[in-house]
Design a protein around this motif. Structure first.
Motif, PDB file in Angstrom:
ATOM      1  N   SER A  90       1.479  -0.917   0.127  1.00 58.22           N
ATOM      2  CA  SER A  90       0.153   0.238  -0.475  1.00 58.22           C
ATOM      3  C   SER A  90       0.790   1.026  -0.169  1.00 58.22           C
ATOM      4  O   SER A  90      -0.150   2.631  -0.553  1.00 58.22           O
ATOM      5  CB  SER A  90      -1.013  -0.570   1.405  1.00 58.22           C
ATOM      6  N   THR A  91       2.344   1.702   0.605  1.00 56.03           N
ATOM      7  CA  THR A  91       3.022   2.111   0.439  1.00 56.03           C
ATOM      8  C   THR A  91       3.372   2.441  -0.771  1.00 56.03           C
ATOM      9  O   THR A  91       3.426   3.875  -1.069  1.00 56.03           O
ATOM     10  CB  THR A  91       3.931   2.610   1.552  1.00 56.03           C
ATOM     11  N   VAL A  92       4.144   2.026  -1.656  1.00 53.21           N
ATOM     12  CA  VAL A  92       4.164   1.764  -2.754  1.00 53.21           C
ATOM     13  C   VAL A  92       2.867   2.384  -4.305  1.00 53.21           C
ATOM     14  O   VAL A  92       3.408   3.001  -4.915  1.00 53.21           O
ATOM     15  CB  VAL A  92       5.051   0.591  -3.232  1.00 53.21           C
ATOM     16  N   ILE A  93       2.131   1.789  -3.897  1.00 52.75           N
ATOM     17  CA  ILE A  93       0.821   1.780  -4.356  1.00 52.75           C
ATOM     18  C   ILE A  93       0.853   3.709  -4.139  1.00 52.75           C
ATOM     19  O   ILE A  93       0.601   4.440  -5.569  1.00 52.75           O
ATOM     20  CB  ILE A  93      -0.458   1.071  -4.011  1.00 52.75           C
ATOM     21  N   LEU A  94       0.344   3.893  -3.037  1.00 50.33           N
ATOM     22  CA  LEU A  94       0.211   5.361  -2.570  1.00 50.33           C
ATOM     23  C   LEU A  94       1.135   6.390  -3.250  1.00 50.33           C
ATOM     24  O   LEU A  94       1.123   7.264  -4.051  1.00 50.33           O
ATOM     25  CB  LEU A  94       0.151   5.170  -1.430  1.00 50.33           C
ATOM     26  N   LEU A  95       2.631   5.684  -3.218  1.00 52.57           N
ATOM     27  CA  LEU A  95       3.943   7.094  -3.519  1.00 52.57           C
ATOM     28  C   LEU A  95       3.371   6.937  -5.129  1.00 52.57           C
ATOM     29  O   LEU A  95       3.734   7.549  -5.876  1.00 52.57           O
ATOM     30  CB  LEU A  95       5.010   6.061  -3.734  1.00 52.57           C
ATOM     31  N   VAL A  96       3.285   6.405  -5.941  1.00 53.05           N
ATOM     32  CA  VAL A  96       3.094   5.693  -7.401  1.00 53.05           C
ATOM     33  C   VAL A  96       1.774   6.614  -7.593  1.00 53.05           C
ATOM     34  O   VAL A  96       1.866   7.539  -8.493  1.00 53.05           O
ATOM     35  CB  VAL A  96       2.773   4.722  -7.420  1.00 53.05           C
ATOM     36  N   ALA A  97       1.288   6.644  -6.527  1.00 56.21           N
ATOM     37  CA  ALA A  97      -0.467   7.499  -7.038  1.00 56.21           C
ATOM     38  C   ALA A  97      -0.124   8.724  -6.823  1.00 56.21           C
ATOM     39  O   ALA A  97      -0.769   9.957  -7.850  1.00 56.21           O
ATOM     40  CB  ALA A  97      -1.487   7.184  -6.424  1.00 56.21           C
ATOM     41  N   ALA A  98       0.790   9.499  -5.729  1.00 55.71           N
ATOM     42  CA  ALA A  98       1.092  10.837  -5.168  1.00 55.71           C
ATOM     43  C   ALA A  98       2.054  10.703  -6.709  1.00 55.71           C
ATOM     44  O   ALA A  98       1.713  12.687  -7.321  1.00 55.71           O
ATOM     45  CB  ALA A  98       2.087  10.898  -4.313  1.00 55.71           C
ATOM     46  N   ASP A 123      -2.711  10.979   1.415  1.00 54.30           N
ATOM     47  CA  ASP A 123      -1.766  11.980   2.944  1.00 54.30           C
ATOM     48  C   ASP A 123      -2.991  10.406   3.440  1.00 54.30           C
ATOM     49  O   ASP A 123      -2.102   9.939   4.889  1.00 54.30           O
ATOM     50  CB  ASP A 123      -2.341  12.907   3.590  1.00 54.30           C
ATOM     51  N   VAL A 124      -3.970  10.791   3.840  1.00 53.28           N
ATOM     52  CA  VAL A 124      -4.488   9.513   4.798  1.00 53.28           C
ATOM     53  C   VAL A 124      -4.009   8.716   4.426  1.00 53.28           C
ATOM     54  O   VAL A 124      -4.170   7.494   5.162  1.00 53.28           O
ATOM     55  CB  VAL A 124      -6.043   9.734   4.519  1.00 53.28           C
ATOM     56  N   GLY A 125      -3.970   7.931   3.421  1.00 56.72           N
ATOM     57  CA  GLY A 125      -4.119   6.882   2.544  1.00 56.72           C
ATOM     58  C   GLY A 125      -2.239   6.347   3.775  1.00 56.72           C
ATOM     59  O   GLY A 125      -2.385   5.111   4.276  1.00 56.72           O
ATOM     60  N   PHE A 126      -1.360   6.905   3.630  1.00 56.29           N
ATOM     61  CA  PHE A 126      -0.375   7.167   4.389  1.00 56.29           C
ATOM     62  C   PHE A 126      -0.498   6.564   5.497  1.00 56.29           C
ATOM     63  O   PHE A 126       0.490   6.072   6.830  1.00 56.29           O
ATOM     64  CB  PHE A 126       1.012   7.498   4.161  1.00 56.29           C
ATOM     65  N   ILE A 127      -1.229   7.047   6.395  1.00 55.60           N
ATOM     66  CA  ILE A 127      -1.705   6.884   8.086  1.00 55.60           C
ATOM     67  C   ILE A 127      -2.642   5.878   8.203  1.00 55.60           C
ATOM     68  O   ILE A 127      -1.182   4.726   8.827  1.00 55.60           O
ATOM     69  CB  ILE A 127      -2.406   8.322   8.230  1.00 55.60           C
ATOM     70  N   VAL A 128      -2.650   5.282   7.015  1.00 51.16           N
ATOM     71  CA  VAL A 128      -3.331   3.280   7.183  1.00 51.16           C
ATOM     72  C   VAL A 128      -2.661   2.635   7.046  1.00 51.16           C
ATOM     73  O   VAL A 128      -1.916   1.731   7.702  1.00 51.16           O
ATOM     74  CB  VAL A 128      -4.924   3.709   6.149  1.00 51.16           C
ATOM     75  N   ALA A 129      -1.358   3.203   5.943  1.00 51.34           N
ATOM     76  CA  ALA A 129      -1.085   2.111   5.614  1.00 51.34           C
ATOM     77  C   ALA A 129       0.501   2.329   6.848  1.00 51.34           C
ATOM     78  O   ALA A 129       0.568   0.503   7.284  1.00 51.34           O
ATOM     79  CB  ALA A 129      -0.335   2.590   4.592  1.00 51.34           C
ATOM     80  N   LEU A 130       0.406   3.258   7.612  1.00 50.53           N
ATOM     81  CA  LEU A 130       1.194   3.302   8.872  1.00 50.53           C
ATOM     82  C   LEU A 130       0.482   1.813   9.774  1.00 50.53           C
ATOM     83  O   LEU A 130       1.201   1.497  10.270  1.00 50.53           O
ATOM     84  CB  LEU A 130       1.492   4.763   9.298  1.00 50.53           C
ATOM     85  N   VAL A 131      -0.301   2.541   9.738  1.00 50.11           N
ATOM     86  CA  VAL A 131      -0.835   1.563  11.143  1.00 50.11           C
ATOM     87  C   VAL A 131      -1.267   0.124  11.179  1.00 50.11           C
ATOM     88  O   VAL A 131      -0.899  -0.821  11.689  1.00 50.11           O
ATOM     89  CB  VAL A 131      -2.754   2.105  11.357  1.00 50.11           C
ATOM     90  N   LEU A 132      -1.077  -0.004   9.530  1.00 51.88           N
ATOM     91  CA  LEU A 132      -1.360  -1.497   9.230  1.00 51.88           C
ATOM     92  C   LEU A 132       0.270  -1.765   9.585  1.00 51.88           C
ATOM     93  O   LEU A 132      -0.091  -2.835   9.974  1.00 51.88           O
ATOM     94  CB  LEU A 132      -1.670  -1.539   7.634  1.00 51.88           C
ATOM     95  N   GLY A 133       0.980  -1.606   9.081  1.00 51.12           N
ATOM     96  CA  GLY A 133       2.325  -1.623   9.358  1.00 51.12           C
ATOM     97  C   GLY A 133       2.657  -2.133  10.726  1.00 51.12           C
ATOM     98  O   GLY A 133       3.154  -3.175  11.319  1.00 51.12           O
ATOM     99  N   ILE A 159       7.951   9.822   6.759  1.00 50.31           N
ATOM    100  CA  ILE A 159       8.733  10.890   5.655  1.00 50.31           C
ATOM    101  C   ILE A 159       7.534  11.119   4.666  1.00 50.31           C
ATOM    102  O   ILE A 159       7.461  12.485   4.097  1.00 50.31           O
ATOM    103  CB  ILE A 159       9.721   9.843   5.385  1.00 50.31           C
ATOM    104  N   PHE A 160       7.371   9.635   4.400  1.00 47.89           N
ATOM    105  CA  PHE A 160       6.254  10.020   3.293  1.00 47.89           C
ATOM    106  C   PHE A 160       4.862  11.307   2.927  1.00 47.89           C
ATOM    107  O   PHE A 160       3.863  12.555   2.529  1.00 47.89           O
ATOM    108  CB  PHE A 160       5.904   9.129   1.928  1.00 47.89           C
ATOM    109  N   PHE A 161       4.791  10.699   4.235  1.00 51.08           N
ATOM    110  CA  PHE A 161       3.057  11.577   5.476  1.00 51.08           C
ATOM    111  C   PHE A 161       3.548  13.533   4.892  1.00 51.08           C
ATOM    112  O   PHE A 161       2.594  14.338   5.424  1.00 51.08           O
ATOM    113  CB  PHE A 161       3.152  11.226   6.706  1.00 51.08           C
TER     114      PHE A 161
END
Length: 110
Positions: free
Chosen positions: A19-27, A61-71, A89-91
């Motif tokens: 999810s972090t990689v997908i969110l980074l590509v989406a950004a 940005d909210v997705g990065f928080i969700v990925a952080l919680v999942l991790g 860092i990405f957030f």
């Protein structure tokens, strides 16, 4: 009987990394879509309105928080540390970009 054609199994530990990689590509896609497709682009519109970009970046940005919680909820220490470091860092970087876009949007509007 329903057949699942595109069934991808991702383990619980790897969901935060994927999810972090997908969110980074989406950004990056959202950031560069105006340069890639300038004739069909609505990001930003001809009036200089940046609200669509702001909302898309806010959702990422909210997705990065969700990925952080999942991790953090995984058991593997390497995934936990990667999730904490990378998503933080990405957030922070994306929040700074959102802040700058919000300032630019408020300056450009009459």
């Amino acid at each position: 009987m329903v057949r699942r054609v595109f069934e991808i199994s991702i383990s619980k530990e790897n969901k935060s990394i994927v999810s972090t990689v997908i969110l980074l590509v989406a950004a990056f896609v959202v950031f560069f879509v105006n340069r890639l497709l300038p004739q069909n682009s609505i990001f930003p519109s001809e009036t200089g309105d940046l609200t669509i970009l702001l909302w898309l970046f806010f959702a990422i940005d909210v997705g990065f928080i969700v990925a952080l919680v999942l991790g953090i909820r995984t058991k593997k220490p390497s995934v936990v540390w990667f999730s904490i470091i990378a998503n933080s860092i990405f957030f922070v970087l994306l929040s700074g970009l959102i802040f700058l876009l919000a300032i630019a949007n408020s300056i450009s509007e009459p």
